[in-house]
Design an enzyme around this catalytic site. Structure first.
Site, PDB file in Angstrom:
ATOM      1  N   PHE A  76       0.852  -1.193   0.000  1.00  0.00           N
ATOM      2  CA  PHE A  76       0.000   0.000   0.000  1.00  0.00           C
ATOM      3  C   PHE A  76       0.882   1.237   0.000  1.00  0.00           C
ATOM      4  CE2 PHE A  76      -2.379   3.521   1.741  1.00  0.00           C
ATOM      5  CZ  PHE A  76      -3.524   3.466   0.976  1.00  0.00           C
ATOM      6  N   ASP A 124       9.145   2.662   1.672  1.00  0.00           N
ATOM      7  CA  ASP A 124       7.970   3.396   2.124  1.00  0.00           C
ATOM      8  C   ASP A 124       7.837   3.155   3.625  1.00  0.00           C
ATOM      9  OD1 ASP A 124       5.477   4.240   2.938  1.00  0.00           O
ATOM     10  OD2 ASP A 124       4.482   3.699   1.059  1.00  0.00           O
ATOM     11  N   LYS A 145       2.381  10.097   8.090  1.00  0.00           N
ATOM     12  CA  LYS A 145       1.625   9.694   9.276  1.00  0.00           C
ATOM     13  C   LYS A 145       2.094  10.377  10.582  1.00  0.00           C
ATOM     14  CE  LYS A 145      -1.044   5.967   7.656  1.00  0.00           C
ATOM     15  NZ  LYS A 145      -0.748   5.250   6.419  1.00  0.00           N
TER      16      LYS A 145
HETATM   17  C1  LIG Z   1      -0.950   5.456   4.957  1.00  0.00           C
HETATM   18  C2  LIG Z   1       0.095   5.039   4.026  1.00  0.00           C
HETATM   19  C3  LIG Z   1       0.336   5.746   2.831  1.00  0.00           C
HETATM   20  C4  LIG Z   1      -0.531   6.893   2.367  1.00  0.00           C
HETATM   21  O1  LIG Z   1      -0.482   7.984   3.196  1.00  0.00           O
HETATM   22  P1  LIG Z   1      -1.559   9.187   3.004  1.00  0.00           P
HETATM   23  O2  LIG Z   1      -1.092  10.215   3.962  1.00  0.00           O
HETATM   24  O3  LIG Z   1      -2.900   8.613   3.320  1.00  0.00           O
HETATM   25  O4  LIG Z   1      -1.460   9.616   1.595  1.00  0.00           O
HETATM   26  C5  LIG Z   1       1.401   5.345   2.055  1.00  0.00           C
HETATM   27  N1  LIG Z   1       2.163   4.298   2.391  1.00  0.00           N
HETATM   28  C6  LIG Z   1       1.952   3.579   3.524  1.00  0.00           C
HETATM   29  C7  LIG Z   1       2.854   2.442   3.849  1.00  0.00           C
HETATM   30  C8  LIG Z   1       0.905   3.929   4.370  1.00  0.00           C
HETATM   31  O5  LIG Z   1       0.674   3.208   5.462  1.00  0.00           O
END
Ligand SMILES: *Cc1c(COP(=O)(O)O)cnc(C)c1O
Length: 393
Positions: free
Chosen positions: A137, A222, A251
């Site tokens: 994700f 990520d 986050k």
């Molecule tokens: C939440 C998340 C995102 C997206 O972040 P947003 O601030 O909602 O755009 C991207 N990568 C990972 C691993 C996430 O947990």
């Protein structure tokens, strides 16, 4: 006092129907406790989806907000400097061992910046393909959504961004099979979050690092969910002793405000040139000031605290899984990023916990996810586990 039902009706009538929202309105909190408008207290093991590392009502956050507020400026744009963004970038680089930071506002945006760095880096040698992973994700904008290797997120939105391929997580051979001369980067989460709390194997990340070095591909981590103390280290890659070329963070980075960073290590730090990327709000004074508070707390041992509490949470979850073998099949995670793999629909367990005053959420299709504030007390962890145990009974 405003009636909760009225606010919920107003939301249903006026907000686009993109979320399945729980029927509750929160208006204040303290530590890991959230209080609803109708006066109920909840133990929060969601933390605004792994955002509120310092919990609610933190005094240092309040003071930082007031300091910026007293200056009378939240935002001046990136045509000028503010006092806070350079300090936040310097501290981030010092903690991560990176060289340069691009600030933006969300995880998806941080990954879009990483994508542009990857394609620009590849353009020197005519490469543009990117490898990411199934069950990953990376966010909801077009680039980030295409990186996200799950059909349900892309369904209905084709055509997506071209030249992104999906390998199998924790399977180095599947990456090698895709890593032709056209590939410029590999995007990977050190622990898959939304995909179901799946930690990477050490040999897998080590193998990716080696492969990327051999083939001159950028390795992009990520760390949007795993970043900033969540896993018991400040950055999840520190568990693995494998450094990325680019790291995305968001986050928890803004202490509850929207804030994100695309972090460049050695060879990826100077890929973007003036005019090639930008964000109006990126690095704004208020978010950057709160980012500094979060980073200072991490310097002062917040990650170690998360590691200790993570062990307590994991042990408790393992005991619960052992007591309910008919409903639970495994416990996975790292630090305070924990997943209980269920044999029953997570949705039902989430709802039952909610009714008993515990906030948890799901991940993947069969995992109950725990990502509480890193400042949660042992007592709250104990109570959360007890509620879960009762629900599974
Ligand atoms: C939440 C998340 C995102 C997206 O972040 P947003 O601030 O909602 O755009 C991207 N990568 C990972 C691993 C996430 O947990």
């Amino acid at each position: 006092m405003e009636k909760m039902e009225g606010i919920i009706e107003l939301g249903k009538g006026n907000l686009m129907n993109t979320y399945a929202q729980n029927p509750v309105v929160f208006d204040h909190g303290k530590g890991a406790h959230l209080y609803s408008v109708d006066g109920r207290c909840y133990i929060d093991c969601v933390a605004g989806i792994a955002v509120n590392a310092l919990g609610y009502g933190d005094e240092k956050i309040r003071k930082a907000v007031m300091d910026v507020l007293d200056d009378g400026i939240f935002h001046v744009s990136n045509l000028y400097y503010n006092k806070w963004a350079p300090k936040a970038a310097a501290k981030l680089n010092a903690l991560a061992g990176s060289r340069k930071v691009f600030f933006c506002n969300s995880g998806a945006e941080a990954n879009e910046a990483a994508l542009k760095i990857a394609r620009k880096y590849g353009s020197r040698t005519g490469r543009s393909r990117i490898i990411s992973f199934s069950h990953s994700f990376h966010g909801r904008t077009y680039g980030a959504m295409t990186l996200t290797g799950q059909e349900k997120y892309q369904k209905g939105f084709f055509p997506v961004v071209p030249e992104i391929s999906y390998a199998v997580y924790n399977d180095l051979e599947s990456v090698k099979a895709l890593a032709g001369d056209d590939v410029c980067a590999v995007f990977v989460e050190p622990v898959q979050g939304e995909g179901g709390i799946v930690p990477a194997d050490k040999e897998f990340l080590e193998g990716l690092r080696k492969l990327c070095d051999e083939k001159d591909m950028l390795l992009v981590f990520d760390c949007v969910q795993t970043g900033l103390g969540r896993t018991g280290r400040i950055f999840a890659f520190q568990h693995y002793d494998v450094k990325p070329d680019v790291m995305s963070l968001a986050k928890a980075l803004g202490g509850g405000l929207p804030f994100a960073a695309c972090v460049g290590f050695e060879k990826a730090a100077d890929v973007l040139c003036p005019g090639e990327h930008a964000s109006t709000f990126g690095g704004n004074a208020l978010s950057a000031a709160l980012c500094l508070v979060v980073l200072e707390e991490l310097e002062n041992g917040l990650a170690e605290e998360a590691a200790r509490k993570g062990r307590i949470l994991m042990k408790g979850l393992e005991e619960i899984a052992a007591r309910h073998p008919d409903k639970c099949s495994a416990v996975r995670g790292l630090g305070l990023m924990a997943g209980l793999v269920l044999k029953v629909p997570p949705k039902d367990v989430v709802s039952a916990c909610f009714r008993k005053g515990l906030l948890v959420c799901s991940a993947g299709y069969d995992v109950l996810r725990f990502v509480p504030p890193l400042v949660i007390t042992e007592e709250d962890i104990g109570q959360a586990l007890q509620i879960l145990d009762e629900v599974l009974d």
